[in-house]
Design a protein around this motif. Structure first.
Motif, PDB file in Angstrom:
ATOM      1  N   UNK A 271      37.597  41.189  49.899  1.00 52.48           N
ATOM      2  CA  UNK A 271      38.499  40.616  50.898  1.00 52.48           C
ATOM      3  C   UNK A 271      39.863  40.320  50.275  1.00 52.48           C
ATOM      4  N   UNK A 272      39.881  39.899  49.006  1.00 54.14           N
ATOM      5  CA  UNK A 272      41.149  39.661  48.314  1.00 54.14           C
ATOM      6  C   UNK A 272      41.914  40.974  48.149  1.00 54.14           C
ATOM      7  N   UNK A 273      41.208  42.055  47.857  1.00 50.73           N
ATOM      8  CA  UNK A 273      41.853  43.367  47.746  1.00 50.73           C
ATOM      9  C   UNK A 273      42.443  43.786  49.084  1.00 50.73           C
ATOM     10  N   UNK A 274      41.682  43.583  50.171  1.00 50.09           N
ATOM     11  CA  UNK A 274      42.189  43.902  51.508  1.00 50.09           C
ATOM     12  C   UNK A 274      43.424  43.062  51.834  1.00 50.09           C
ATOM     13  N   UNK A 275      43.380  41.807  51.428  1.00 52.85           N
ATOM     14  CA  UNK A 275      44.512  40.914  51.662  1.00 52.85           C
ATOM     15  C   UNK A 275      45.744  41.372  50.887  1.00 52.85           C
TER      16      UNK A 275
ATOM     17  N   UNK B 163      46.436  33.768  46.362  1.00 51.99           N
ATOM     18  CA  UNK B 163      46.485  32.957  45.150  1.00 51.99           C
ATOM     19  C   UNK B 163      45.253  32.055  45.044  1.00 51.99           C
ATOM     20  N   UNK B 164      44.874  31.421  46.145  1.00 51.99           N
ATOM     21  CA  UNK B 164      43.690  30.561  46.149  1.00 51.99           C
ATOM     22  C   UNK B 164      42.445  31.344  45.772  1.00 51.99           C
ATOM     23  N   UNK B 165      42.271  32.495  46.422  1.00 47.82           N
ATOM     24  CA  UNK B 165      41.073  33.298  46.165  1.00 47.82           C
ATOM     25  C   UNK B 165      41.021  33.786  44.722  1.00 47.82           C
ATOM     26  N   UNK B 166      42.130  34.293  44.211  1.00 47.48           N
ATOM     27  CA  UNK B 166      42.126  34.832  42.853  1.00 47.48           C
ATOM     28  C   UNK B 166      41.960  33.721  41.816  1.00 47.48           C
ATOM     29  N   UNK B 167      42.503  32.550  42.089  1.00 41.66           N
ATOM     30  CA  UNK B 167      42.315  31.418  41.181  1.00 41.66           C
ATOM     31  C   UNK B 167      40.843  31.028  41.120  1.00 41.66           C
ATOM     32  N   UNK B 168      40.221  30.950  42.262  1.00 45.33           N
ATOM     33  CA  UNK B 168      38.805  30.583  42.302  1.00 45.33           C
ATOM     34  C   UNK B 168      37.937  31.670  41.660  1.00 45.33           C
ATOM     35  N   UNK B 169      38.220  32.921  41.970  1.00 43.64           N
ATOM     36  CA  UNK B 169      37.418  34.014  41.430  1.00 43.64           C
ATOM     37  C   UNK B 169      37.589  34.161  39.923  1.00 43.64           C
ATOM     38  N   UNK B 170      38.810  34.014  39.447  1.00 38.10           N
ATOM     39  CA  UNK B 170      39.033  34.169  38.006  1.00 38.10           C
ATOM     40  C   UNK B 170      38.362  33.057  37.217  1.00 38.10           C
TER      41      UNK B 170
ATOM     42  N   UNK C  83      39.105  42.905  32.244  1.00 35.28           N
ATOM     43  CA  UNK C  83      37.727  43.331  32.021  1.00 35.28           C
ATOM     44  C   UNK C  83      36.727  42.342  32.584  1.00 35.28           C
ATOM     45  N   UNK C  84      37.035  41.077  32.412  1.00 34.83           N
ATOM     46  CA  UNK C  84      36.154  40.028  32.926  1.00 34.83           C
ATOM     47  C   UNK C  84      36.117  40.043  34.453  1.00 34.83           C
ATOM     48  N   UNK C  85      37.274  40.248  35.071  1.00 33.39           N
ATOM     49  CA  UNK C  85      37.342  40.266  36.527  1.00 33.39           C
ATOM     50  C   UNK C  85      36.685  41.506  37.126  1.00 33.39           C
ATOM     51  N   UNK C  86      36.759  42.623  36.423  1.00 32.87           N
ATOM     52  CA  UNK C  86      36.222  43.862  36.976  1.00 32.87           C
ATOM     53  C   UNK C  86      34.763  44.097  36.637  1.00 32.87           C
ATOM     54  N   UNK C  87      34.158  43.241  35.866  1.00 32.74           N
ATOM     55  CA  UNK C  87      32.731  43.350  35.577  1.00 32.74           C
ATOM     56  C   UNK C  87      31.980  42.720  36.735  1.00 32.74           C
TER      57      UNK C  87
ATOM     58  N   UNK D 131      27.875  37.440  41.908  1.00 35.85           N
ATOM     59  CA  UNK D 131      26.975  37.409  43.051  1.00 35.85           C
ATOM     60  C   UNK D 131      27.518  38.333  44.137  1.00 35.85           C
ATOM     61  N   UNK D 132      26.672  38.631  45.093  1.00 37.04           N
ATOM     62  CA  UNK D 132      27.099  39.481  46.209  1.00 37.04           C
ATOM     63  C   UNK D 132      28.224  38.804  46.994  1.00 37.04           C
ATOM     64  N   UNK D 133      28.138  37.485  47.137  1.00 38.30           N
ATOM     65  CA  UNK D 133      29.176  36.716  47.840  1.00 38.30           C
ATOM     66  C   UNK D 133      30.517  36.838  47.124  1.00 38.30           C
ATOM     67  N   UNK D 134      30.508  36.705  45.807  1.00 38.70           N
ATOM     68  CA  UNK D 134      31.741  36.811  45.040  1.00 38.70           C
ATOM     69  C   UNK D 134      32.320  38.228  45.118  1.00 38.70           C
ATOM     70  N   UNK D 135      31.463  39.236  45.153  1.00 38.45           N
ATOM     71  CA  UNK D 135      31.940  40.606  45.295  1.00 38.45           C
ATOM     72  C   UNK D 135      32.602  40.815  46.661  1.00 38.45           C
TER      73      UNK D 135
END
Length: 106
Positions: A36-40, A72-79, A18-22, A27-31
């Motif tokens: 890009x993580x989804x595409x990856x 892994x890097x991207x999801x760690x940073x985003x989470x 829920x936290x990740x999908x809100x 920010x627009x950059x984080x979105x």
């Protein structure tokens, strides 16, 4: 090993998702980074399917490893809602042979 699902663990997982999908709080950059993580992740799945169909080669393993480490890097940073410097992410993508969204900042 406990084989019975823990309701508390399920609740924690649902809160994390829920936290990740809100996206409204991001920010627009984080979105863009999440997209890009989804595409990856799609590219990672396609690489795995290619390995299954054509047989595994050393090159396939290295591609999978590169994609998985970047993801892994991207999801760690985003989470953790940590900021990824655009130059860092662009460099990582370039070294891994991945495409960066044109809208992503320099």
């Amino acid at each position: 090993m406990n084989t019975i699902p823990d309701g508390n663990a399920e609740l924690k997982f649902q809160k994390l998702v829920g936290k990740l999908t809100t996206l409204s709080a991001w920010t627009e950059k984080q979105q863009l980074e999440l997209e890009m993580a989804c595409d990856l992740s799609v590219a990672l799945r396609q690489a795995a399917e290619t390995m299954r169909e054509e047989g595994a080669r050393f090159e396939s393993y290295t591609v999978m490893l590169e994609y998985a480490r970047v993801l892994e890097f991207m999801m760690t940073m985003l989470s953790g809602h940590k900021d990824i410097h655009p130059r860092t992410l662009r460099t990582i993508f370039r070294f891994s042979g991945l495409h960066v969204d044109e809208a992503y900042p320099e």
